[in-house]
Design a protein around this motif. Structure first.
Motif, PDB file in Angstrom:
ATOM      1  N   GLY A  46       0.808  -1.221   0.000  1.00  0.00           N
ATOM      2  CA  GLY A  46       0.000   0.000   0.000  1.00  0.00           C
ATOM      3  C   GLY A  46       0.838   1.266   0.000  1.00  0.00           C
ATOM      4  N   LEU A  47       1.914   1.277   0.773  1.00  0.00           N
ATOM      5  CA  LEU A  47       2.802   2.451   0.815  1.00  0.00           C
ATOM      6  C   LEU A  47       3.488   2.663  -0.526  1.00  0.00           C
ATOM      7  N   LEU A  48       3.980   1.575  -1.116  1.00  0.00           N
ATOM      8  CA  LEU A  48       4.667   1.684  -2.403  1.00  0.00           C
ATOM      9  C   LEU A  48       3.695   2.080  -3.509  1.00  0.00           C
ATOM     10  N   ALA A  49       2.504   1.505  -3.511  1.00  0.00           N
ATOM     11  CA  ALA A  49       1.506   1.835  -4.530  1.00  0.00           C
ATOM     12  C   ALA A  49       1.090   3.299  -4.442  1.00  0.00           C
ATOM     13  N   SER A  50       0.935   3.792  -3.224  1.00  0.00           N
ATOM     14  CA  SER A  50       0.578   5.204  -3.043  1.00  0.00           C
ATOM     15  C   SER A  50       1.690   6.117  -3.542  1.00  0.00           C
ATOM     16  N   ASP A  51       2.937   5.719  -3.318  1.00  0.00           N
ATOM     17  CA  ASP A  51       4.068   6.496  -3.808  1.00  0.00           C
ATOM     18  C   ASP A  51       4.111   6.471  -5.334  1.00  0.00           C
ATOM     19  N   ARG A  52       3.817   5.311  -5.933  1.00  0.00           N
ATOM     20  CA  ARG A  52       3.770   5.206  -7.404  1.00  0.00           C
ATOM     21  C   ARG A  52       2.654   6.073  -7.979  1.00  0.00           C
ATOM     22  N   ASP A  82       6.170   6.127  13.864  1.00  0.00           N
ATOM     23  CA  ASP A  82       7.141   5.690  14.864  1.00  0.00           C
ATOM     24  C   ASP A  82       7.805   4.380  14.456  1.00  0.00           C
ATOM     25  N   ARG A  83       7.031   3.465  13.932  1.00  0.00           N
ATOM     26  CA  ARG A  83       7.582   2.167  13.548  1.00  0.00           C
ATOM     27  C   ARG A  83       8.459   2.283  12.307  1.00  0.00           C
ATOM     28  N   VAL A  84       8.086   3.182  11.389  1.00  0.00           N
ATOM     29  CA  VAL A  84       8.901   3.374  10.183  1.00  0.00           C
ATOM     30  C   VAL A  84      10.226   4.031  10.528  1.00  0.00           C
ATOM     31  N   THR A  85      10.183   5.111  11.292  1.00  0.00           N
ATOM     32  CA  THR A  85      11.402   5.845  11.610  1.00  0.00           C
ATOM     33  C   THR A  85      12.343   5.061  12.528  1.00  0.00           C
ATOM     34  N   SER A  86      11.778   4.187  13.359  1.00  0.00           N
ATOM     35  CA  SER A  86      12.624   3.379  14.242  1.00  0.00           C
ATOM     36  C   SER A  86      13.230   2.177  13.527  1.00  0.00           C
ATOM     37  N   GLY A  87      12.725   1.885  12.329  1.00  0.00           N
ATOM     38  CA  GLY A  87      13.215   0.729  11.581  1.00  0.00           C
ATOM     39  C   GLY A  87      12.597  -0.573  12.027  1.00  0.00           C
ATOM     40  N   ASP A  88      11.563  -0.504  12.838  1.00  0.00           N
ATOM     41  CA  ASP A  88      10.959  -1.718  13.383  1.00  0.00           C
ATOM     42  C   ASP A  88       9.951  -2.366  12.432  1.00  0.00           C
ATOM     43  N   LEU A  89       9.282  -1.551  11.606  1.00  0.00           N
ATOM     44  CA  LEU A  89       8.142  -2.041  10.843  1.00  0.00           C
ATOM     45  C   LEU A  89       8.484  -3.212   9.935  1.00  0.00           C
ATOM     46  N   PHE A  90       9.554  -3.115   9.161  1.00  0.00           N
ATOM     47  CA  PHE A  90       9.894  -4.145   8.186  1.00  0.00           C
ATOM     48  C   PHE A  90      11.098  -4.998   8.615  1.00  0.00           C
ATOM     49  N   SER A  91      11.457  -4.916   9.875  1.00  0.00           N
ATOM     50  CA  SER A  91      12.690  -5.563  10.319  1.00  0.00           C
ATOM     51  C   SER A  91      12.626  -7.090  10.280  1.00  0.00           C
ATOM     52  N   GLN A 135      14.262  -3.129   2.742  1.00  0.00           N
ATOM     53  CA  GLN A 135      15.152  -2.644   1.685  1.00  0.00           C
ATOM     54  C   GLN A 135      14.694  -1.261   1.238  1.00  0.00           C
ATOM     55  N   ALA A 136      15.568  -0.576   0.512  1.00  0.00           N
ATOM     56  CA  ALA A 136      15.314   0.824   0.154  1.00  0.00           C
ATOM     57  C   ALA A 136      14.003   1.005  -0.609  1.00  0.00           C
ATOM     58  N   LEU A 137      13.644   0.051  -1.483  1.00  0.00           N
ATOM     59  CA  LEU A 137      12.428   0.179  -2.291  1.00  0.00           C
ATOM     60  C   LEU A 137      11.218   0.488  -1.428  1.00  0.00           C
ATOM     61  N   PHE A 138      11.058  -0.233  -0.336  1.00  0.00           N
ATOM     62  CA  PHE A 138       9.875  -0.061   0.506  1.00  0.00           C
ATOM     63  C   PHE A 138      10.076   0.987   1.591  1.00  0.00           C
ATOM     64  N   ILE A 139      11.259   1.054   2.138  1.00  0.00           N
ATOM     65  CA  ILE A 139      11.508   2.014   3.218  1.00  0.00           C
ATOM     66  C   ILE A 139      11.427   3.447   2.696  1.00  0.00           C
ATOM     67  N   GLU A 140      12.053   3.712   1.564  1.00  0.00           N
ATOM     68  CA  GLU A 140      12.013   5.064   0.999  1.00  0.00           C
ATOM     69  C   GLU A 140      10.604   5.441   0.571  1.00  0.00           C
ATOM     70  N   ALA A 141       9.843   4.468   0.044  1.00  0.00           N
ATOM     71  CA  ALA A 141       8.454   4.741  -0.329  1.00  0.00           C
ATOM     72  C   ALA A 141       7.635   5.096   0.899  1.00  0.00           C
ATOM     73  N   ALA A 142       7.908   4.431   2.011  1.00  0.00           N
ATOM     74  CA  ALA A 142       7.191   4.729   3.247  1.00  0.00           C
ATOM     75  C   ALA A 142       7.489   6.147   3.719  1.00  0.00           C
ATOM     76  N   PHE A 143       8.739   6.539   3.668  1.00  0.00           N
ATOM     77  CA  PHE A 143       9.098   7.892   4.083  1.00  0.00           C
ATOM     78  C   PHE A 143       8.440   8.937   3.193  1.00  0.00           C
ATOM     79  N   ARG A 144       8.435   8.700   1.882  1.00  0.00           N
ATOM     80  CA  ARG A 144       7.830   9.679   0.968  1.00  0.00           C
ATOM     81  C   ARG A 144       6.312   9.730   1.141  1.00  0.00           C
ATOM     82  N   THR A 145       5.665   8.585   1.251  1.00  0.00           N
ATOM     83  CA  THR A 145       4.214   8.553   1.366  1.00  0.00           C
ATOM     84  C   THR A 145       3.739   9.172   2.660  1.00  0.00           C
ATOM     85  N   LEU A 146       4.482   8.960   3.730  1.00  0.00           N
ATOM     86  CA  LEU A 146       4.127   9.540   5.024  1.00  0.00           C
ATOM     87  C   LEU A 146       4.695  10.941   5.215  1.00  0.00           C
TER      88      LEU A 146
END
Length: 250
Positions: free
Chosen positions: A167-173, A219-228, A235-246
């Protein structure tokens, strides 16, 4: 492949038992009818019994094919080729295990419609307020999500994390497509959650504060916990998309 074999064996065994029972019944009927009414009634009864047995066999095989597709298809953000390949396997389950002549293409069309297996993705409109956001995912996006999904299933992890990443990546796309198409795209910072992307599945994630799901997700995205827990998501594909979408600074 084990699932397919199991379903075929189960269906074939049940069909064989049904056929045997019907044949025995047919023999008894033949004996009774021959002494009273002659061969015409016997032949009619035989044909009806054979049709019933074959129909029952096909019905069992169809149940197996439908169950196989329900178990194996996975979410709609996975590659379309995955669904098509599974559809071919399901058709083979039926056609290869019965002597009755079946229109394979008609069967394929029926299963495809019943399980909503698409052959192509319609070109999404980034300015539309409706539609499937996953349609903005590219082929390579879907392949990356497939690897993450399969890893989650094989390791008994919650697939909600994969859906959230999708969902995060699709929203960024979608945002990228809107900018590329010349659609005016405004980024603002409201005081509350209005206008922010809040994945529907986030409410089901562990440690999520339902009173402010966006902040909990941040909080979970910035702490690195969400996809750990899933290396295919971390990986960058999803983490960077999360930062941009949020709308966060990485």
């Amino acid at each position: 492949m084990d699932i397919i074999t199991g379903l075929i064996n189960s269906s074939a065994q049940s069909a064989l038992q049904s056929d045997t029972s019907l044949v025995n019944s047919k023999d008894r009927t033949n004996s009774e009818n021959t002494s009273s009414s002659g061969s015409r009634v016997s032949n009619t009864t035989n044909s009806a019994l054979q049709i019933s047995a074959r129909g029952h066999s096909i019905s069992l095989l169809m149940q197996g094919a439908n169950e196989f597709l329900r178990q194996e298809l996975g979410p709609s953000y996975l590659p379309l080729a995955r669904g098509q390949a599974l559809l071919d396997q399901a058709v083979s389950m039926v056609t290869a295990n019965t002597e009755i002549d079946i229109d394979g293409q008609a069967l394929r069309n029926t299963l495809q419609q019943e399980h909503n297996i698409r052959e192509t993705i319609p070109r999404p409109n980034p300015s539309s307020d409706s539609g499937n956001v996953f349609d903005f995912l590219s082929g390579s996006d879907r392949e990356a999500l497939e690897a993450a999904y399969d890893y989650a299933v094989e390791n008994n992890l919650d697939a909600d994390d994969v859906e959230l990443a999708a969902g995060l990546l699709a929203s960024d796309r979608r945002r990228q497509a809107a900018i590329a198409s010349g659609t005016i795209y405004l980024v603002h910072e409201p005081s509350e959650n209005a206008g922010k992307f809040i994945p529907q599945s986030s409410a089901n994630l562990p440690n999520t504060d339902i009173s402010n799901p966006r902040q909990s997700l941040i909080d979970r995205v910035t702490s690195g916990d969400l996809f750990s827990k899933n290396p295919f998501l971390n990986q960058a594909l999803f983490i960077e998309a999360a930062f941009r979408t949020l709308q966060l600074k990485n």
